[in-house]
Each structure stands twice: as C-alpha cells, then as structure tokens.
Scaffold this active site. Structure first.
Site, mmCIF file in Angstrom:
data_model
loop_
_atom_site.group_PDB
_atom_site.id
_atom_site.type_symbol
_atom_site.label_atom_id
_atom_site.label_comp_id
_atom_site.label_asym_id
_atom_site.label_seq_id
_atom_site.Cartn_x
_atom_site.Cartn_y
_atom_site.Cartn_z
ATOM 1 N N CYS A 106 -19.615 33.355 83.220
ATOM 2 C CA CYS A 106 -19.102 33.333 84.580
ATOM 3 C C CYS A 106 -19.819 32.216 85.332
ATOM 4 O O CYS A 106 -21.028 32.291 85.533
ATOM 5 C CB CYS A 106 -19.370 34.682 85.226
ATOM 6 S SG CYS A 106 -18.980 34.687 86.945
ATOM 7 N N HIS A 155 -9.403 30.194 78.898
ATOM 8 C CA HIS A 155 -8.644 29.701 80.054
ATOM 9 C C HIS A 155 -7.353 29.060 79.598
ATOM 10 O O HIS A 155 -7.312 28.366 78.590
ATOM 11 C CB HIS A 155 -9.468 28.659 80.829
ATOM 12 C CG HIS A 155 -10.676 29.242 81.476
ATOM 13 N ND1 HIS A 155 -10.655 29.776 82.745
ATOM 14 C CD2 HIS A 155 -11.930 29.417 81.012
ATOM 15 C CE1 HIS A 155 -11.863 30.248 83.036
ATOM 16 N NE2 HIS A 155 -12.658 30.043 81.998
ATOM 17 N N GLU A 206 -7.698 35.547 87.543
ATOM 18 C CA GLU A 206 -8.771 35.827 86.594
ATOM 19 C C GLU A 206 -8.485 37.046 85.735
ATOM 20 O O GLU A 206 -8.053 38.082 86.241
ATOM 21 C CB GLU A 206 -10.087 36.085 87.341
ATOM 22 C CG GLU A 206 -10.855 34.827 87.616
ATOM 23 C CD GLU A 206 -12.242 35.142 88.142
ATOM 24 O OE1 GLU A 206 -12.891 36.079 87.651
ATOM 25 O OE2 GLU A 206 -12.662 34.447 89.078
ATOM 26 N N GLY A 227 -13.394 28.295 85.209
ATOM 27 C CA GLY A 227 -12.017 27.811 85.318
ATOM 28 C C GLY A 227 -11.950 26.383 85.831
ATOM 29 O O GLY A 227 -11.131 25.580 85.371
ATOM 30 N N CYS A 271 -13.350 30.063 90.656
ATOM 31 C CA CYS A 271 -13.732 30.400 89.289
ATOM 32 C C CYS A 271 -14.441 29.182 88.705
ATOM 33 O O CYS A 271 -13.829 28.119 88.538
ATOM 34 C CB CYS A 271 -12.486 30.748 88.481
ATOM 35 S SG CYS A 271 -12.828 31.128 86.761
HETATM 36 O O1 ZDP Z 1 -13.386 35.550 81.722
HETATM 37 C C1 ZDP Z 1 -13.259 36.434 82.575
HETATM 38 O O2 ZDP Z 1 -12.911 37.595 82.271
HETATM 39 C C2 ZDP Z 1 -13.526 36.076 84.037
HETATM 40 N N1 ZDP Z 1 -12.902 37.014 84.923
HETATM 41 C C3 ZDP Z 1 -15.020 36.063 84.201
HETATM 42 C C4 ZDP Z 1 -15.464 35.576 85.534
HETATM 43 C C5 ZDP Z 1 -15.317 34.072 85.677
HETATM 44 C C6 ZDP Z 1 -15.761 33.584 87.031
HETATM 45 N N2 ZDP Z 1 -14.765 33.638 88.018
HETATM 46 C C7 ZDP Z 1 -16.334 32.174 86.955
HETATM 47 O O3 ZDP Z 1 -16.709 31.686 88.025
HETATM 48 O O4 ZDP Z 1 -16.454 31.582 85.914
HETATM 49 C C8 ZDP Z 1 -16.776 34.448 87.587
#
Ligand code: ZDP
Length: 281
Positions: free
Chosen positions: A76, A166, A215, A227, A224
C-alpha cells in the site's frame, strides 16, 4: 473488545487507522474487527487498518494492512508513507534517514525529504501476466493494451503489479467514468484471479497524468500510491509519458519516477497525523 489505542493518518485523503503492534508478531485485530473499525458510520472510518509490527528479514519493522473489506493486500503506497510518519511520531529508532520496512511485496524503504514529504523506494514493477496475476496474456507475457469487455464497451487495458495487482486504462476524460458502476466489474472479472485495483488515467502531458481509482477491497478512494506508480509504468510502456511525472489524484498530487537503470519506482507525497483515540468497538 478491550480498549485499543489507535492513531488516524491520511495520505492525500486515503485514510488509515494505525496500530502500534511492535510488541507482538501477529496483528492485534482480526479481519472481522477491521471491517467494523473501518465503517464510516458504525465505526471509526478508514480505507484500511495498518499494523506496525516488529521487523523481519533484517528490516526495522513490518507493515501489514487489511483493506476495509477485511482482505489483506501485499502493499500500500499511501499506507507506507503513513506508516513511516507514524513510526517517526512514535520516536521509533530508524537505521538511517528513514525505515527499512518488510511487506508482503518485499522490502520497501521510505525516507523523509527536507520539505516534509515522504519519498518511498517502491521497488521494481512486475510485468509478467502470470505474476500480476492476470490471464489477459499468455503465461508470463506482458499484458499491454489488451481488450477487455466490461459494461457496454471494450476497454484497452494494461496490467502492472507493484506487489499488488493493477489494471490501467487510458481514457479521454476521467470525470466521465462511472466508477461505482464499473469498478466492481473490473475488480471481480475472471481475468484477475486475485481481483484487481483499477485505474482510469487521463494523459495531460508527458509529465502529468490525472487518475481516478477503484481499489480492490476498498472501492472508490481519493488516492492510491501503488496505483499511481502502476499508472506511470503503463503510460511509459505505451509511450504516453516520460519516466517522471506528476500524478493528479482526487486527494492531491504524487510525484512518481521510474529509474530505468535500477528499474525501481520512487514515489513522493505527504502523510499526515489527524487524531488519536481509544477504540471501544
Ligand atoms: O491492493 C489492494 O487491495 C489495495 N486496496 C491496497 C491499498 C492500496 C493503496 N490505496 C495504495 O496507496 O497503494 C493503499
């Protein structure tokens, strides 16, 4: 449950509950408790809960995170900036100008910049389809510019893992995308065996992208980090951007740089402490 202290942080409006878990090797909450804590009306409210655990494999600390639906992502990006700021606020000892943090996506290294931001060495992007994972390309071939039928149209998508999966699609106008409606159809599509995060990206210039995200396990969020890194990688692979760009998210901007010599991605952005409390949930 017993009274559990927590601190709330956000990075560009992607918000997390942080728990000082340095005395135990297992997270202090279960996935079921996490779902309750993250509820914005019946709980504290957050996109996820992050546990600051003891280090492993030579690192200073370990980060584990549960999404608001109780699932556990590997990494994350916004969360690790919040975790670094949390450790600093706790006065936790560091090995240098930052922390070596173990995650399910390997070792990640956030450092503090002189202007109060946090810069994170996010490691190398993973591009092989089987590793991401997606079945949109054969075996471990690259899944670049593949067709995917969702809703009433066919999308051209590119898949990248930053430890977590992603799916990136370039559109003319991100504001026009009905995220709530089509996001779940990407997330749960059978071509993504571990589900997926989905980014809709508008190219503003070779050094500027605008992005909205659905997400995995959390739905619409304001930002994200992983992302944004994945979006830059996809844009570079499709020759829509240079190796360094600002990514505009609904919650603010991230600076993303892909160092092609080391193959590592660097992400720079803010993380802020908002409040602390004791949960009685
Ligand atoms: O891969 C997932 O299940 C995401 N929901 C994790 C969280 C990603 C996040 N938004 C980021 O900043 O990389 C926290």
């Amino acid at each position: 449950m017993s009274q559990q202290p927590f601190v709330k942080y956000q990075g560009l409006g992607n918000d997390f509950i942080l728990i000082d878990n340095r005395a135990q090797t297992e997270p202090l909450l279960t996935p079921e408790q996490t779902i309750k804590w993250c509820d914005r009306r019946f709980g504290i409210g957050a996109d996820g809960v992050i546990f600051a655990l003891p280090g492993q494999e030579g690192t200073d600390y370990t980060m584990r995170i549960f999404n608001s639906d109780g699932s556990e992502p590997e990494m994350c990006g916004n969360g690790i900036r919040c975790m670094a700021q949390f450790l600093k606020d706790l006065g936790a000892p560091a090995s240098g100008n930052g922390y070596q943090i173990h995650t399910l996506a390997g070792r990640i290294v956030p450092t503090f910049t002189s202007d109060g931001l946090i810069s994170v060495d996010m490691g190398a992007p993973i591009l092989g389809a089987a590793d991401i994972p997606t079945t949109l390309a054969e075996g471990n071939a690259l899944a670049i510019d593949r067709s995917l039928a969702i809703g009433d149209r066919t999308w051209q998508v590119t898949c990248v893992s930053m430890g977590n999966p992603h799916c990136i699609t370039f559109v003319d106008d991100v504001a026009a995308i009905p995220l709530e409606q089509i996001g779940p159809q990407f997330e749960h599509n059978s071509v993504f065996p571990e589900r997926t995060n989905t980014e809709f990206v508008q190219v503003l210039g070779r050094d500027r992208l605008r992005m909205r995200v659905w997400e995995r396990g959390a739905g619409v969020t304001l930002a994200c980090g992983t992302g944004a890194c994945a979006a830059l990688v996809a844009a570079v692979l499709l020759d829509k951007a240079d190796n360094e760009a600002i990514v505009e998210l609904p919650g603010g901007n991230l600076e993303i740089r892909w160092d092609r010599d080391s193959d590592r991605i660097h992400m720079t952005g803010p993380a802020k402490r908002m409040f602390s409390g004791i949960s009685e949930i």
